[in-house]
Write a protein that holds these residues in place. Structure first.
Motif, PDB file in Angstrom:
ATOM      1  N   PRO A  98       4.518  -4.037  -2.491  1.00 32.17           N
ATOM      2  CA  PRO A  98       4.531  -2.584  -2.331  1.00 32.17           C
ATOM      3  C   PRO A  98       4.232  -1.814  -3.607  1.00 32.17           C
ATOM      4  CG  PRO A  98       6.785  -3.401  -2.467  1.00 32.17           C
ATOM      5  CD  PRO A  98       5.887  -4.604  -2.381  1.00 32.17           C
ATOM      6  N   LEU A  99       4.444  -2.430  -4.770  1.00 34.85           N
ATOM      7  CA  LEU A  99       4.164  -1.749  -6.040  1.00 34.85           C
ATOM      8  C   LEU A  99       2.714  -1.935  -6.487  1.00 34.85           C
ATOM      9  CD1 LEU A  99       7.484  -2.479  -7.950  1.00 34.85           C
ATOM     10  CD2 LEU A  99       6.665  -0.240  -7.170  1.00 34.85           C
ATOM     11  N   ALA A 100       1.923  -2.618  -5.660  1.00 34.42           N
ATOM     12  CA  ALA A 100       0.482  -2.766  -5.919  1.00 34.42           C
ATOM     13  C   ALA A 100       0.203  -3.366  -7.286  1.00 34.42           C
ATOM     14  CB  ALA A 100      -0.231  -1.423  -5.752  1.00 34.42           C
ATOM     15  N   GLN A 101       1.037  -4.352  -7.666  1.00 32.60           N
ATOM     16  CA  GLN A 101       0.861  -5.051  -8.949  1.00 32.60           C
ATOM     17  C   GLN A 101       0.824  -4.096 -10.137  1.00 32.60           C
ATOM     18  OE1 GLN A 101      -1.515  -5.900  -6.218  1.00 32.60           O
ATOM     19  NE2 GLN A 101       0.264  -7.102  -5.609  1.00 32.60           N
ATOM     20  N   GLY A 102       1.519  -2.969 -10.018  1.00 35.82           N
ATOM     21  CA  GLY A 102       1.646  -2.039 -11.134  1.00 35.82           C
ATOM     22  C   GLY A 102       0.441  -1.165 -11.396  1.00 35.82           C
ATOM     23  N   ARG A 103      -0.534  -1.173 -10.492  1.00 36.94           N
ATOM     24  CA  ARG A 103      -1.763  -0.394 -10.726  1.00 36.94           C
ATOM     25  C   ARG A 103      -1.469   1.081 -10.989  1.00 36.94           C
ATOM     26  NH1 ARG A 103      -3.440  -4.178  -6.993  1.00 36.94           N
ATOM     27  NH2 ARG A 103      -5.486  -5.156  -7.383  1.00 36.94           N
ATOM     28  N   TYR A 104      -0.480   1.625 -10.279  1.00 40.73           N
ATOM     29  CA  TYR A 104      -0.224   3.051 -10.349  1.00 40.73           C
ATOM     30  C   TYR A 104       1.031   3.395 -11.143  1.00 40.73           C
ATOM     31  CZ  TYR A 104      -3.349   2.422  -6.376  1.00 40.73           C
ATOM     32  OH  TYR A 104      -4.383   2.030  -5.565  1.00 40.73           O
ATOM     33  N   SER A 105       1.631   2.405 -11.770  1.00 38.44           N
ATOM     34  CA  SER A 105       2.900   2.664 -12.467  1.00 38.44           C
ATOM     35  C   SER A 105       2.895   2.115 -13.891  1.00 38.44           C
ATOM     36  CB  SER A 105       4.066   2.074 -11.668  1.00 38.44           C
ATOM     37  OG  SER A 105       3.842   0.710 -11.343  1.00 38.44           O
ATOM     38  N   GLY A 106       1.743   2.181 -14.537  1.00 39.07           N
ATOM     39  CA  GLY A 106       1.688   1.807 -15.942  1.00 39.07           C
ATOM     40  C   GLY A 106       0.851   0.592 -16.265  1.00 39.07           C
ATOM     41  N   GLY A 107       0.349  -0.096 -15.248  1.00 40.88           N
ATOM     42  CA  GLY A 107      -0.512  -1.245 -15.490  1.00 40.88           C
ATOM     43  C   GLY A 107      -1.851  -0.824 -16.067  1.00 40.88           C
ATOM     44  N   SER A 108      -2.553  -1.768 -16.664  1.00 38.74           N
ATOM     45  CA  SER A 108      -3.856  -1.464 -17.258  1.00 38.74           C
ATOM     46  C   SER A 108      -4.845  -1.007 -16.185  1.00 38.74           C
ATOM     47  CB  SER A 108      -4.414  -2.707 -17.966  1.00 38.74           C
ATOM     48  OG  SER A 108      -5.748  -2.470 -18.404  1.00 38.74           O
ATOM     49  N   LEU A 109      -5.587   0.032 -16.514  1.00 38.07           N
ATOM     50  CA  LEU A 109      -6.602   0.554 -15.602  1.00 38.07           C
ATOM     51  C   LEU A 109      -8.000   0.106 -15.992  1.00 38.07           C
ATOM     52  CD1 LEU A 109      -5.225   4.175 -15.090  1.00 38.07           C
ATOM     53  CD2 LEU A 109      -5.063   2.238 -13.516  1.00 38.07           C
ATOM     54  N   GLU A 110      -8.084  -0.766 -16.980  1.00 39.79           N
ATOM     55  CA  GLU A 110      -9.385  -1.265 -17.419  1.00 39.79           C
ATOM     56  C   GLU A 110     -10.056  -2.042 -16.288  1.00 39.79           C
ATOM     57  OE1 GLU A 110     -11.368  -4.038 -20.968  1.00 39.79           O
ATOM     58  OE2 GLU A 110      -9.213  -3.619 -20.933  1.00 39.79           O
ATOM     59  N   GLY A 111     -11.280  -1.664 -15.971  1.00 36.23           N
ATOM     60  CA  GLY A 111     -12.031  -2.341 -14.928  1.00 36.23           C
ATOM     61  C   GLY A 111     -11.664  -1.927 -13.513  1.00 36.23           C
ATOM     62  N   GLN A 112     -10.719  -1.004 -13.356  1.00 38.88           N
ATOM     63  CA  GLN A 112     -10.321  -0.554 -12.030  1.00 38.88           C
ATOM     64  C   GLN A 112     -11.318   0.466 -11.479  1.00 38.88           C
ATOM     65  OE1 GLN A 112      -8.020  -1.799 -10.180  1.00 38.88           O
ATOM     66  NE2 GLN A 112      -6.672  -2.886 -11.595  1.00 38.88           N
ATOM     67  N   SER A 113     -11.337   0.621 -10.179  1.00 41.95           N
ATOM     68  CA  SER A 113     -12.245   1.569  -9.537  1.00 41.95           C
ATOM     69  C   SER A 113     -11.817   2.996  -9.839  1.00 41.95           C
ATOM     70  CB  SER A 113     -12.240   1.350  -8.023  1.00 41.95           C
ATOM     71  OG  SER A 113     -10.978   1.698  -7.484  1.00 41.95           O
TER      72      SER A 113
END
Length: 326
Positions: A234-249
């Motif tokens: 449910p936390l989407a592997q931290g995509r929206y809560s501080g995880g690295s956004l490098e290479g993300q869409s």
């Protein structure tokens, strides 16, 4: 939107809406690796954090870290003997790993289910499971065989309630047709990043619907039959809560920015916003938090009481879609 009882609560099962997933307890997935003092320390800290924010339900599976996750949890229970009757323990079976002689496979045969539960109870050091889930659909399932195992487990007191994981409503209906015990849980991948459960609703009669793998009708069936929907990841592997956004869409980047804005607006954490998006859905979704980091667990605290407005919910949904609604 008013806060309502979730399906398990409507069945008089006093479960918190947040669940702690125990998949990471016990270290790596090598069955020959020992359980260390550090693993027990991690488990105790995760348990403390979960209890602190009101979590009383814990999710396991017989395969998690090759059985070590359940053994770590068993030690935690031994150190807190009064805790067992205050919490809800859920585990899963049905996945068999490959070896030199056999392939990776799924197994819902009666004998395997019964043997699996005995193993789960031994590793957890408890006499019963509150809920047993069948982990992934077995194409060779014989529903009469599953019903026989369920009847035996219920009669023996080893399992109190039953459910499934990663199944469509058609698969649940097939199993239910042969079993007197209701299937009360379905655990599926749902998150602000995995939005197929919403897209099935808004994309009916749209070309985009054809590419959606989320089983159509499953959300509606669950609401009609009072089945508890649980979300893994449910936390989407931290995509929206501080995880690295490098290479993300671009849609992920924009959604992360919106999550941060809403966290500031509600004076809360980004984790709580991400989970609240799921929990605002009227089906009463139970997020199964996969982290054992105590700081991240505590960061989820406000999700239990925060409900987003319809407008903010849709802002997040559309941002994650990356395209406008039809």
């Amino acid at each position: 939107m008013t806060q309502k009882l979730i399906p398990l609560q409507r069945r008089n099962i006093n479960a918190s809406q947040l669940v702690l997933g125990c998949m990471r307890l016990g270290g790596d997935w090598n069955a020959n690796s020992p359980i260390t003092a550090e693993h027990y320390r991690e488990g105790n800290e995760a348990l403390d954090a979960a209890l602190e924010i009101g979590i009383n339900m814990f999710d396991h599976a017989d395969i998690y870290t090759s059985g070590k996750a359940e053994r770590v949890f068993s030690q935690l229970l031994k150190e807190r003997p009064s805790l067992r009757e205050e919490i809800i323990i859920q585990s899963k079976c049905g996945i068999r790993f490959g070896d030199e002689s056999n392939p990776h496979r799924f197994d819902f045969s009666s004998d395997y289910i019964l043997d699996s539960v005995d193993g789960i109870l031994e590793r957890l050091g408890t006499e019963y499971l509150d809920i047993l889930l069948l982990h992934r659909p077995d194409p060779l399932v014989e529903p009469e065989d599953v019903a026989s195992a369920i009847h035996a487990l219920k009669a023996s007191g080893k399992v109190r309630h039953f459910g499934v994981s990663n199944m469509s409503h058609g698969q649940i209906r097939l199993l239910q047709a042969y079993s007197d015990e209701p299937f009360i849980v379905n655990q599926l991948e749902m998150s602000l990043h995995k939005i197929g459960f919403c897209d099935t609703a808004v994309s009916v009669n749209q070309e985009a619907w054809r590419n959606n793998v989320f089983p159509e009708g499953t959300m509606e069936h669950s609401r009609l039959e009072n089945i508890q929907l649980q979300s893994w990841g449910p936390l989407a592997q931290g995509r929206y809560s501080g995880g690295s956004l490098e290479g993300q869409s671009e849609s992920v980047v924009q959604t992360a920015a919106l999550v941060a804005q809403l966290a500031e607006k509600h004076n809360t954490t980004r984790e709580s916003i991400v989970l609240a998006w799921l929990m605002t859905h009227p089906s009463g979704i139970q997020p199964v938090i996969g982290t054992i980091n105590p700081q991240r667990i505590r960061a989820c605290k406000d999700a239990a009481t925060l409900r987003l407005s319809r407008e903010d919910w849709y802002r997040l949904y559309v941002a994650s879609r990356g395209v406008n609604l039809p």
